[in-house]
Design a protein around this motif. Structure first.
Motif, PDB file in Angstrom:
ATOM      1  N   THR A   1     -21.635  10.321  -4.995  1.00 33.29           N
ATOM      2  CA  THR A   1     -20.587  11.264  -5.401  1.00 33.29           C
ATOM      3  C   THR A   1     -19.490  10.554  -6.181  1.00 33.29           C
ATOM      4  OG1 THR A   1     -21.043  12.655  -3.476  1.00 33.29           O
ATOM      5  CG2 THR A   1     -18.917  12.932  -4.557  1.00 33.29           C
ATOM      6  N   ASN A   2     -19.082   9.388  -5.728  1.00 31.04           N
ATOM      7  CA  ASN A   2     -18.037   8.639  -6.438  1.00 31.04           C
ATOM      8  C   ASN A   2     -18.497   8.251  -7.843  1.00 31.04           C
ATOM      9  OD1 ASN A   2     -16.324   8.795  -4.228  1.00 31.04           O
ATOM     10  ND2 ASN A   2     -17.017   6.844  -3.374  1.00 31.04           N
ATOM     11  N   GLN A   3     -19.738   7.804  -7.972  1.00 39.24           N
ATOM     12  CA  GLN A   3     -20.258   7.455  -9.294  1.00 39.24           C
ATOM     13  C   GLN A   3     -20.330   8.681 -10.195  1.00 39.24           C
ATOM     14  OE1 GLN A   3     -21.033   4.584 -10.798  1.00 39.24           O
ATOM     15  NE2 GLN A   3     -20.327   3.418  -9.027  1.00 39.24           N
ATOM     16  N   LEU A   4     -20.723   9.830  -9.622  1.00 42.36           N
ATOM     17  CA  LEU A   4     -20.829  11.056 -10.412  1.00 42.36           C
ATOM     18  C   LEU A   4     -19.449  11.539 -10.860  1.00 42.36           C
ATOM     19  CD1 LEU A   4     -23.359  12.637 -11.186  1.00 42.36           C
ATOM     20  CD2 LEU A   4     -22.836  14.257  -9.369  1.00 42.36           C
ATOM     21  N   LEU A   5     -18.456  11.405  -9.994  1.00 41.82           N
ATOM     22  CA  LEU A   5     -17.090  11.805 -10.364  1.00 41.82           C
ATOM     23  C   LEU A   5     -16.543  10.901 -11.479  1.00 41.82           C
ATOM     24  CD1 LEU A   5     -15.637  12.507  -6.808  1.00 41.82           C
ATOM     25  CD2 LEU A   5     -16.137  14.205  -8.583  1.00 41.82           C
ATOM     26  N   ASP A   6     -16.805   9.598 -11.383  1.00 44.99           N
ATOM     27  CA  ASP A   6     -16.388   8.684 -12.452  1.00 44.99           C
ATOM     28  C   ASP A   6     -17.090   9.017 -13.758  1.00 44.99           C
ATOM     29  OD1 ASP A   6     -14.759   7.364 -10.684  1.00 44.99           O
ATOM     30  OD2 ASP A   6     -16.202   5.768 -10.239  1.00 44.99           O
ATOM     31  N   TYR A   7     -18.350   9.384 -13.658  1.00 45.93           N
ATOM     32  CA  TYR A   7     -19.142   9.733 -14.836  1.00 45.93           C
ATOM     33  C   TYR A   7     -18.541  10.946 -15.557  1.00 45.93           C
ATOM     34  CZ  TYR A   7     -23.244  11.616 -17.328  1.00 45.93           C
ATOM     35  OH  TYR A   7     -24.099  12.137 -18.264  1.00 45.93           O
ATOM     36  N   VAL A   8     -18.181  11.983 -14.798  1.00 43.75           N
ATOM     37  CA  VAL A   8     -17.592  13.184 -15.397  1.00 43.75           C
ATOM     38  C   VAL A   8     -16.171  12.898 -15.875  1.00 43.75           C
ATOM     39  CG1 VAL A   8     -16.908  15.574 -14.953  1.00 43.75           C
ATOM     40  CG2 VAL A   8     -19.042  14.690 -14.010  1.00 43.75           C
ATOM     41  N   ASP A   9     -15.446  12.109 -15.122  1.00 40.82           N
ATOM     42  CA  ASP A   9     -14.065  11.785 -15.489  1.00 40.82           C
ATOM     43  C   ASP A   9     -13.982  11.097 -16.849  1.00 40.82           C
ATOM     44  OD1 ASP A   9     -11.194  11.509 -14.762  1.00 40.82           O
ATOM     45  OD2 ASP A   9     -11.681   9.378 -14.813  1.00 40.82           O
ATOM     46  N   GLN A  10     -15.044  10.418 -17.250  1.00 39.16           N
ATOM     47  CA  GLN A  10     -15.066   9.711 -18.531  1.00 39.16           C
ATOM     48  C   GLN A  10     -15.440  10.613 -19.700  1.00 39.16           C
ATOM     49  OE1 GLN A  10     -17.718   6.440 -17.828  1.00 39.16           O
ATOM     50  NE2 GLN A  10     -16.428   5.547 -16.226  1.00 39.16           N
ATOM     51  N   GLY A  11     -15.633  11.926 -19.435  1.00 33.96           N
ATOM     52  CA  GLY A  11     -15.882  12.866 -20.521  1.00 33.96           C
ATOM     53  C   GLY A  11     -17.290  13.406 -20.592  1.00 33.96           C
ATOM     54  N   ASN A  12     -18.128  13.165 -19.591  1.00 33.06           N
ATOM     55  CA  ASN A  12     -19.502  13.650 -19.591  1.00 33.06           C
ATOM     56  C   ASN A  12     -19.609  14.950 -18.801  1.00 33.06           C
ATOM     57  OD1 ASN A  12     -20.727  11.155 -20.880  1.00 33.06           O
ATOM     58  ND2 ASN A  12     -19.748  10.261 -19.075  1.00 33.06           N
ATOM     59  N   THR A  13     -20.769  15.605 -18.888  1.00 35.17           N
ATOM     60  CA  THR A  13     -20.988  16.893 -18.233  1.00 35.17           C
ATOM     61  C   THR A  13     -22.134  16.776 -17.245  1.00 35.17           C
ATOM     62  OG1 THR A  13     -20.203  18.126 -20.173  1.00 35.17           O
ATOM     63  CG2 THR A  13     -21.563  19.322 -18.587  1.00 35.17           C
ATOM     64  N   VAL A  14     -21.931  17.346 -16.047  1.00 35.64           N
ATOM     65  CA  VAL A  14     -22.977  17.411 -15.027  1.00 35.64           C
ATOM     66  C   VAL A  14     -23.303  18.879 -14.789  1.00 35.64           C
ATOM     67  CG1 VAL A  14     -23.514  17.037 -12.596  1.00 35.64           C
ATOM     68  CG2 VAL A  14     -22.400  15.238 -13.902  1.00 35.64           C
ATOM     69  N   PHE A  15     -24.592  19.220 -14.923  1.00 38.80           N
ATOM     70  CA  PHE A  15     -25.079  20.578 -14.659  1.00 38.80           C
ATOM     71  C   PHE A  15     -25.876  20.538 -13.365  1.00 38.80           C
ATOM     72  CE2 PHE A  15     -27.916  24.133 -14.768  1.00 38.80           C
ATOM     73  CZ  PHE A  15     -27.236  25.137 -15.428  1.00 38.80           C
ATOM     74  N   ILE A  16     -25.460  21.320 -12.378  1.00 39.90           N
ATOM     75  CA  ILE A  16     -26.135  21.362 -11.078  1.00 39.90           C
ATOM     76  C   ILE A  16     -26.555  22.793 -10.786  1.00 39.90           C
ATOM     77  CG2 ILE A  16     -25.929  20.943  -8.601  1.00 39.90           C
ATOM     78  CD1 ILE A  16     -23.779  18.909  -9.164  1.00 39.90           C
ATOM     79  N   ALA A  17     -27.844  22.978 -10.497  1.00 37.66           N
ATOM     80  CA  ALA A  17     -28.355  24.262 -10.022  1.00 37.66           C
ATOM     81  C   ALA A  17     -28.935  24.020  -8.633  1.00 37.66           C
ATOM     82  CB  ALA A  17     -29.410  24.821 -10.959  1.00 37.66           C
ATOM     83  N   ALA A  18     -28.186  24.397  -7.601  1.00 40.54           N
ATOM     84  CA  ALA A  18     -28.599  24.134  -6.222  1.00 40.54           C
ATOM     85  C   ALA A  18     -27.787  25.007  -5.284  1.00 40.54           C
ATOM     86  CB  ALA A  18     -28.402  22.659  -5.865  1.00 40.54           C
ATOM     87  N   THR A  19     -28.302  25.198  -4.078  1.00 39.03           N
ATOM     88  CA  THR A  19     -27.572  25.972  -3.073  1.00 39.03           C
ATOM     89  C   THR A  19     -26.592  25.107  -2.294  1.00 39.03           C
ATOM     90  OG1 THR A  19     -29.331  25.577  -1.463  1.00 39.03           O
ATOM     91  CG2 THR A  19     -29.513  27.558  -2.812  1.00 39.03           C
ATOM     92  N   GLY A  20     -26.543  23.830  -2.597  1.00 42.69           N
ATOM     93  CA  GLY A  20     -25.607  22.903  -1.974  1.00 42.69           C
ATOM     94  C   GLY A  20     -25.838  21.509  -2.505  1.00 42.69           C
ATOM     95  N   PHE A  21     -24.808  20.648  -2.418  1.00 43.07           N
ATOM     96  CA  PHE A  21     -24.957  19.291  -2.961  1.00 43.07           C
ATOM     97  C   PHE A  21     -24.059  18.296  -2.252  1.00 43.07           C
ATOM     98  CE2 PHE A  21     -22.867  22.326  -5.791  1.00 43.07           C
ATOM     99  CZ  PHE A  21     -21.548  21.928  -5.724  1.00 43.07           C
ATOM    100  N   GLY A  22     -23.849  18.493  -0.982  1.00 47.19           N
ATOM    101  CA  GLY A  22     -23.117  17.492  -0.201  1.00 47.19           C
ATOM    102  C   GLY A  22     -21.634  17.807  -0.074  1.00 47.19           C
ATOM    103  N   TRP A  23     -21.111  17.570   1.125  1.00 45.20           N
ATOM    104  CA  TRP A  23     -19.715  17.894   1.408  1.00 45.20           C
ATOM    105  C   TRP A  23     -18.710  17.094   0.565  1.00 45.20           C
ATOM    106  CZ3 TRP A  23     -16.379  21.223   2.896  1.00 45.20           C
ATOM    107  CH2 TRP A  23     -15.099  20.836   3.293  1.00 45.20           C
TER     108      TRP A  23
END
Length: 403
Positions: A98-120
């Motif tokens: 999650t921390n790596q994914l947040l840093d990834y988006v914070d740098q200007g990238n886009t994350v597309f998630i299609a799921a009924t859940g992805f962790g608290w």
């Protein structure tokens, strides 16, 4: 091998071959389990979508990810913008990912998630919650997008639906891009069913980038892509801008194959797998029953008993009955002196003052205590007759010295 055994083996082999042929030729039942992998052609796989990605993103290079999010994002080129797509029934993201994914988006990238859940951790950071409304019987859910361009289009989904939706979002930062409408059952008597509309598709900024989240991953499966809902997928992906590089997650999937056996192909084919298992079982049964019939009886040989304790008790009883304490004390003294020679490497032929000091030093005893013991030993050696009390006292002193 006798004639009867050959007939039994032939019948068994014929049965196994018949079962294998039957499994091969009979129609395979439809597998409705969720998979969402790029190679699965089952209803809830993503084979169709994966092969349509070059058409949906013509300017992007598609990179299939077969390892964890953390490993991908740690090793990536941070100077190059990209998009990351996750599609699965539930995307399990731990704290480090999650921390790596947040840093990834914070740098200007886009994350597309299609799921009924992805962790608290990620849900808590984005300040959103997801819930599902299960019905006892499957109903029809209708998906629509809020943008004016797609406002008049509806997409119906009727199988494998959990009616997942967002129950709480950060309204100051989050944009609702789509909704799901479904019938909510009432479990009370004389209460009508209610149609509800809830958000299921949102876009939320984080740093310089965005999270685009859809709570209905079933819409991206083969089943609905081939049933006329492919436009819904294309419309939702229109919110993902071309950057030149697109990561397709093929690791966090329900249907990911993790068999490491060299026989992975045999074990993934139902007919070959059952043939293999039956063959192994038949060989084991043959060895078991054939070996049992021809096994020679092995006689039971009792191990030799350790009679040291009984011998010591017998010798002790002999001395006790004869009351020959002088002989007993002489033997104890000889054994004790041999013990001193072997343990402390001293000369016991002359037990003088020098020998006593060396013995006390090596045994870690006081000189006075050692001298008393040696004097007592010399006194017993010089006596011609001994009593029971002498034997008891000698045993006590030797035992105390050895401790």
């Amino acid at each position: 091998m006798d004639r009867r055994s050959k007939i039994v083996i032939a019948i068994f082999a014929a049965v196994v071959v018949g079962i294998i042929i039957t499994e091969i030729v009979r129609p395979k039942p439809i597998n409705w389990s969720p998979s969402y992998t790029s190679t699965d052609k089952i209803p809830f796989g993503c084979y169709v979508l994966y092969n349509e990605l070059p058409t949906i993103f013509p300017n992007d290079s598609i990179k299939t990810v077969e390892k964890s999010v953390y490993d991908v994002l740690v090793d990536r080129d941070t100077t190059m913008a990209s998009n990351y797509i996750f599609i699965n029934e539930y995307v399990e993201l731990d704290k480090q990912e999650t921390n790596q994914l947040l840093d990834y988006v914070d740098q200007g990238n886009t994350v597309f998630i299609a799921a009924t859940g992805f962790g608290w951790p990620l849900l808590d950071t984005l300040n959103i919650t997801i819930a599902s409304d299960y019905n006892l019987k499957e109903g029809t859910a209708i998906l629509n997008l809020t943008h004016n361009t797609f406002n008049n289009e509806e997409f119906k989904l009727s199988r494998g639906m959990f009616n997942s939706h967002f129950t709480s979002i950060d309204s100051t930062n989050t944009t609702i891009l789509g909704q799901i409408t479904y019938t909510k059952e009432s479990f009370l008597e004389n209460q009508p069913e209610v149609k509800v509309t809830r958000p299921n598709f949102i876009k939320t900024p984080f740093g310089k980038g965005h999270f685009i989240i859809n709570s209905t991953p079933q819409a991206y499966s083969n089943f609905y892509m081939l049933k006329g809902n492919q436009d819904y997928v294309a419309h939702t992906f229109s919110y993902v801008q071309d950057t030149g590089l697109l990561y397709w997650d093929n690791y966090k999937k329900s249907g990911r194959i993790i068999i490491n056996s060299p026989m992975r192909f045999v074990l993934t084919q139902p007919a070959l797998k059952w043939g293999y298992y039956l063959g192994v079982l038949g060989i084991l049964l043959f060895v078991l029953f054939r070996g049992k019939r021809e096994q020679r009886i092995i006689p039971v040989i009792e191990p030799l008993k350790n009679s040291s304790v009984e011998f010591a008790q017998a010798v002790g009883s002999l001395y006790h009955q004869n009351k020959d304490y002088t002989d007993l004390i002489h033997k104890k003294l000889n054994y004790f002196l041999a013990y001193l020679r072997n343990r402390y490497h001293i000369d016991t032929s002359q037990l003088d003052e020098k020998t006593i000091q060396v013995l006390a030093l090596r045994a870690g005893k006081e000189v006075g205590e050692t001298k008393n013991l040696i004097d007592f030993v010399l006194n017993l050696k010089n006596k011609s007759t001994h009593t029971e009390q002498d034997s008891i006292e000698l045993n006590k002193r030797i035992t105390a010295f050895k401790q």
